[in-house]
Structures are given as structure tokens and as C-alpha cells.
Write a protein that holds these residues in place. Sequence first.
Motif, PDB file in Angstrom:
ATOM      1  N   ILE A  90       0.145   6.691   3.761  1.00 36.32           N
ATOM      2  CA  ILE A  90      -0.881   6.170   4.279  1.00 36.32           C
ATOM      3  C   ILE A  90      -1.797   6.810   5.220  1.00 36.32           C
ATOM      4  CG2 ILE A  90      -1.756   4.250   6.030  1.00 36.32           C
ATOM      5  CD1 ILE A  90       0.502   2.453   5.033  1.00 36.32           C
ATOM      6  N   SER A  91      -1.069   7.888   5.893  1.00 37.34           N
ATOM      7  CA  SER A  91      -2.075   8.666   6.773  1.00 37.34           C
ATOM      8  C   SER A  91      -2.861   9.699   6.032  1.00 37.34           C
ATOM      9  CB  SER A  91      -1.021   9.435   7.735  1.00 37.34           C
ATOM     10  OG  SER A  91      -0.560   8.713   8.914  1.00 37.34           O
ATOM     11  N   ALA A 100       0.869  -1.175  -0.043  1.00 36.86           N
ATOM     12  CA  ALA A 100      -0.021   0.118  -0.085  1.00 36.86           C
ATOM     13  C   ALA A 100       0.834   1.257  -0.095  1.00 36.86           C
ATOM     14  CB  ALA A 100      -0.787  -0.091   1.292  1.00 36.86           C
ATOM     15  N   GLN A 101       1.833   1.324   0.792  1.00 39.12           N
ATOM     16  CA  GLN A 101       2.929   2.452   0.826  1.00 39.12           C
ATOM     17  C   GLN A 101       3.646   2.654  -0.481  1.00 39.12           C
ATOM     18  OE1 GLN A 101       5.185   1.069   4.061  1.00 39.12           O
ATOM     19  NE2 GLN A 101       4.672   3.145   5.170  1.00 39.12           N
ATOM     20  N   ALA A 102       3.895   1.618  -1.192  1.00 41.57           N
ATOM     21  CA  ALA A 102       4.527   1.666  -2.411  1.00 41.57           C
ATOM     22  C   ALA A 102       3.570   2.478  -3.587  1.00 41.57           C
ATOM     23  CB  ALA A 102       4.972   0.466  -3.016  1.00 41.57           C
ATOM     24  N   ALA A 131       2.730   5.914  -2.746  1.00 42.57           N
ATOM     25  CA  ALA A 131       3.950   6.618  -2.875  1.00 42.57           C
ATOM     26  C   ALA A 131       3.965   7.313  -4.501  1.00 42.57           C
ATOM     27  CB  ALA A 131       5.175   6.072  -2.470  1.00 42.57           C
ATOM     28  N   LYS A 132       3.573   6.278  -5.245  1.00 38.64           N
ATOM     29  CA  LYS A 132       3.337   6.583  -6.765  1.00 38.64           C
ATOM     30  C   LYS A 132       2.627   7.846  -6.915  1.00 38.64           C
ATOM     31  CE  LYS A 132       3.758   1.809  -8.219  1.00 38.64           C
ATOM     32  NZ  LYS A 132       3.005   0.673  -9.104  1.00 38.64           N
TER      33      LYS A 132
END
Length: 94
Positions: A34-35, A23-25, A28-29
Motif C-alpha cells: 500500500i505504501s 487492496a493489499q491482496a 500484492a499480486k
Amino acid sequence: MQTKAKATERINARISPDVKARAQAELAKNGLTISEYMRIVLTDVAKDGLPRYFGQPSAELTASIKEMIDIFNGEKLPDHSVSSVAELNRDLDS
């Protein structure tokens, strides 16, 4: 002039490390954390409610689905059988 900081609340959620990393990856795109994403989603739910596609099926629908799964798995026999397509259509229409 000083402005007052808005009060905030902390939300914790537990997910697998793999899901968090993926999810972070993905976020980030799009330049998001996440927050930030959670703030966007929760603000939208607070404002507009859950998305239409997020609804839960009724208890009646859930029971019907479970019954069909049991029948297909051979765990439960239908209450009755039909001997023709016409009879089946009549039963389905009733």
C-alpha cells in the motif's frame, strides 16, 4: 561515502479493514505494498495533476442532476409541461 537520506513525510488515511485487506491482496499480486502504491499515485499527481477522469462536475451540473433525480422520484414537478414533441424539441434547443 555516505549519502544523505531524503526527508519524508507521513500520510495517514482511514479506511475500512475490508477495503484495506482487499487492496493489499490486489497490490500484492503485482508485488506492491500500500505504501509503495500511494507513493506512486501521489508522485504522479504531484507531477501531472489529477487524472482527467477524476474531475469533479461543476456546481451547475450537480444541481441539474439533483433536480432530475427529484423529478424522477416525484419530489418536484417540472416548471412547465409540453404538449408535443415539437414543443419539447423547441424548449430543449432554447
